[in-house]
Design an enzyme around this catalytic site. Structure first.
Site, PDB file in Angstrom:
ATOM      1  N   PRO A   1       0.831  -1.209   0.000  1.00 42.35           N
ATOM      2  CG  PRO A   1       0.115  -0.917   2.206  1.00 42.35           C
ATOM      3  CD  PRO A   1       0.840  -1.882   1.308  1.00 42.35           C
ATOM      4  N   GLY A   2       0.467   2.240  -0.788  1.00 40.64           N
ATOM      5  CA  GLY A   2       1.139   3.530  -0.777  1.00 40.64           C
ATOM      6  C   GLY A   2       0.108   4.626  -0.622  1.00 40.64           C
ATOM      7  NE  ARG A   3      -4.007   5.713  -5.348  1.00 39.04           N
ATOM      8  CZ  ARG A   3      -3.681   6.389  -6.443  1.00 39.04           C
ATOM      9  NH1 ARG A   3      -3.968   7.672  -6.526  1.00 39.04           N
ATOM     10  NH2 ARG A   3      -3.095   5.793  -7.453  1.00 39.04           N
TER      11      ARG A   3
ATOM     12  NE  ARG B   1      -3.339  10.616  -8.858  1.00 44.30           N
ATOM     13  CZ  ARG B   1      -4.651  10.535  -8.716  1.00 44.30           C
ATOM     14  NH1 ARG B   1      -5.331  11.551  -8.185  1.00 44.30           N
ATOM     15  NH2 ARG B   1      -5.293   9.472  -9.094  1.00 44.30           N
TER      16      ARG B   1
ATOM     17  CE1 TYR C   1      -2.014   9.338 -12.304  1.00 48.12           C
ATOM     18  CE2 TYR C   1      -1.746   8.487 -14.531  1.00 48.12           C
ATOM     19  CZ  TYR C   1      -1.231   8.720 -13.261  1.00 48.12           C
ATOM     20  OH  TYR C   1       0.042   8.339 -12.961  1.00 48.12           O
TER      21      TYR C   1
ATOM     22  CB  CYS D   1       1.569  28.896 -20.299  1.00 46.12           C
ATOM     23  SG  CYS D   1       2.083  30.460 -19.594  1.00 46.12           S
ATOM     24  CD  GLU D   2       0.681  23.307 -21.380  1.00 46.68           C
ATOM     25  OE1 GLU D   2      -0.230  22.849 -22.105  1.00 46.68           O
ATOM     26  OE2 GLU D   2       1.857  23.489 -21.753  1.00 46.68           O
TER      27      GLU D   2
END
Length: 490
Positions: A330-332, A383, A387, A414-415
């Site tokens: 597990p990480g998140r 993210r 995603y 600038c996106e």
């Protein structure tokens, strides 16, 4: 204010409801210890966000150390209890790729967990934190020779091999040193997790792992997975510990984990019989989801552990085998909800957007969408652009009685895709200088941060028992310029 009579915007996604109380912090998106104080300000362990802003600036990652430790301990305790009668407990490896620094590595060790790394840099953090090599694993689909040698230097507990080519390289490097590398084979069991394509990792057509599907073009029609088992048993420089899989990330339903466990146990049993070997370990990966929005429903660690234990127990009984030692990664699920990002609001603007008209309302109906710009963006949270990840946000520096307004929280880059929170209801009176807090940013936000547009990466503050301290210093413009050789040589 009472928002029950406020209609939702036709521009909002179906899952997004108008909150009953715009000032409420909705569980389970927030760390324990985060609440709105009597003055109406969001505080963590009693420290108001205005104080954090004054001391450390914004953007700022704000992490609860106590919450991190509690979640880490919950995974270790729950899985040890669930698997006690099966294999004596579980080795829990914290997935350092989600967020890693020396302080976090030391917390992981304190709570009895091991640490999974994916690069030489992450190994360097682990070494600096004093984590013994035996408590470390090394992942990655393209490990360099230097990283493999470093893993052997540190006497790592496991190297997770991702391909036949890599298995051959690890074996040759280990043999040239007169040593044996402890190896697990990462397999792709073909389980399709219910998640975004880019973070689903167990299907066949992607870069990770050894396929378990048969291949008539391979020697004797063996799958890549079986070829790897056969090769590993023949190398003098390889100690084959067992098998590994990881089916993806941000997964809520247990069926994918259960199917993967069944497939790997059956395969492991078949390989042990066919090649007269014992593989004492099996890693079932991670990928357990967290709550980024009010509609996300993460499962408690104990519920995940009990469901997985039931499958391992029944599958081993059906196969007539002793269970290998189980490990998970597990990480998140440990770090994600421990942290929120604090931003300062800058410019605001409202645009009119065409939307499908209500019945009888006529054509060419437009609705307002407000853009709320903050002082960070895709450089501290990539993210959403990678995603299409959804987040939530709340007005943190004060409470408000204003009515809700559909908003899009955007960054300063600038996106056009520089979106922090795609859709959220915020008070209509949000203004420049206000502070917003975005929960659930502990995993893969700082870790994916960049210097796009020459923005300095934010610092990370850990809060515990009413005290805040930097565990990662925020960058300065001087830090950025120090790497510019044109400046350095002036």
């Amino acid at each position: 204010m009472d928002t029950s009579a406020v209609r939702s915007s036709p521009l909002a996604p179906d899952w997004l409801a108008v909150p009953e109380d715009l000032n409420a912090l909705q569980d389970p998106m927030w760390a324990a210890g985060v609440e709105r104080n009597d003055a109406g300000e969001v505080a963590i362990d009693g420290i108001p966000v205005s104080e954090l802003k004054a001391q450390f600036g914004t953007p700022l990652f704000v992490m609860s150390e106590s919450d991190f430790r509690s979640r880490a301990r919950a995974f270790k305790d729950a899985f040890d209890a669930a698997f006690a009668d099966i294999c004596g407990g579980v080795d829990v490896y914290y997935a350092g790729k989600s967020f890693l620094c020396t302080a976090v590595a030391s917390w992981v060790a304190d709570e009895g967990l091991r640490l999974d790394t994916c690069s030489g840099g992450e190994l360097a953090v682990a070494a600096r934190a004093g984590i013994p090599g035996a408590k470390l694993g090394l992942h990655g689909n393209n490990k360099s020779d230097a990283e493999i040698n470093r893993a052997l230097d540190m006497e790592l507990g496991r190297i997770v091999v991702d391909s036949l080519d890599e298995l051959d390289r690890v074996a040759k490097i280990a043999s040239s040193r007169g040593e044996t590398a402890k190896v697990m084979l990462r397999l792709t069991p073909g389980v399709h997790a219910h998640t975004h394509e880019f973070i689903a990792t167990a299907h066949e057509d992607q870069k990770f792992g050894l396929s378990m599907a048969g291949d008539s073009t391979a020697e004797a029609g063996l799958s890549a997975a079986e070829e790897a088992v056969a090769a590993a048993t023949s190398y003098a420089g390889i100690e084959l510990l067992g098998l590994h899989c990881h089916i993806g990330s941000q997964i809520f339903e247990p069926d994918g984990f259960e199917l993967a466990a069944e497939k790997l146990l059956a395969f492991q049993a078949a390989m042990q019989e066919k090649y007269s070997i014992v593989m004492p370990e099996l890693d079932l990966g991670g990928g357990y989801g967290i709550a980024y929005t009010p509609v996300d429903t993460p499962r408690p660690a104990a519920e995940i552990a009990e469901a997985m234990a039931a499958v391992v127990r029944s599958t081993c009984a059906r196969l007539g085998i002793k269970s290998p030692r189980i490990s998970i990664e597990p990480g998140r699920a440990i770090v994600g909800s421990t942290t929120f990002t604090l931003y300062e609001v800058g410019t605001l603007k409202t645009v009119r957007v065409d939307a499908e008209a209500d019945a009888g309302a006529g054509e060419n109906v437009t609705y307002p969408r407000r853009y709320v710009s903050v002082d960070g963006g895709m450089s501290d949270n990539a993210r959403p652009v990678l995603y299409d990840a959804d987040y939530s946000a709340i007005l943190a520096s004060r409470s408000s009685a204003a009515e809700p307004q559909l908003s899009r929280v955007v960054g300063k880059h600038c996106e056009s895709g520089d979106i922090v929170v795609r859709d959220v209801y915020l008070p209509a009176d949000v203004a420049a200088g206000d502070l917003l807090a975005v929960p659930g940013t502990g995993a893969y936000c700082w870790a994916l941060s960049s210097n796009y547009n020459y923005l300095a990466r934010p610092g990370v503050v850990a809060v515990r028992d009413g005290a805040a301290r930097l565990i990662v210093r925020g960058e300065t413009e001087e830090d950025l310029l120090n790497r510019d050789m044109g400046v350095a040589n002036v």
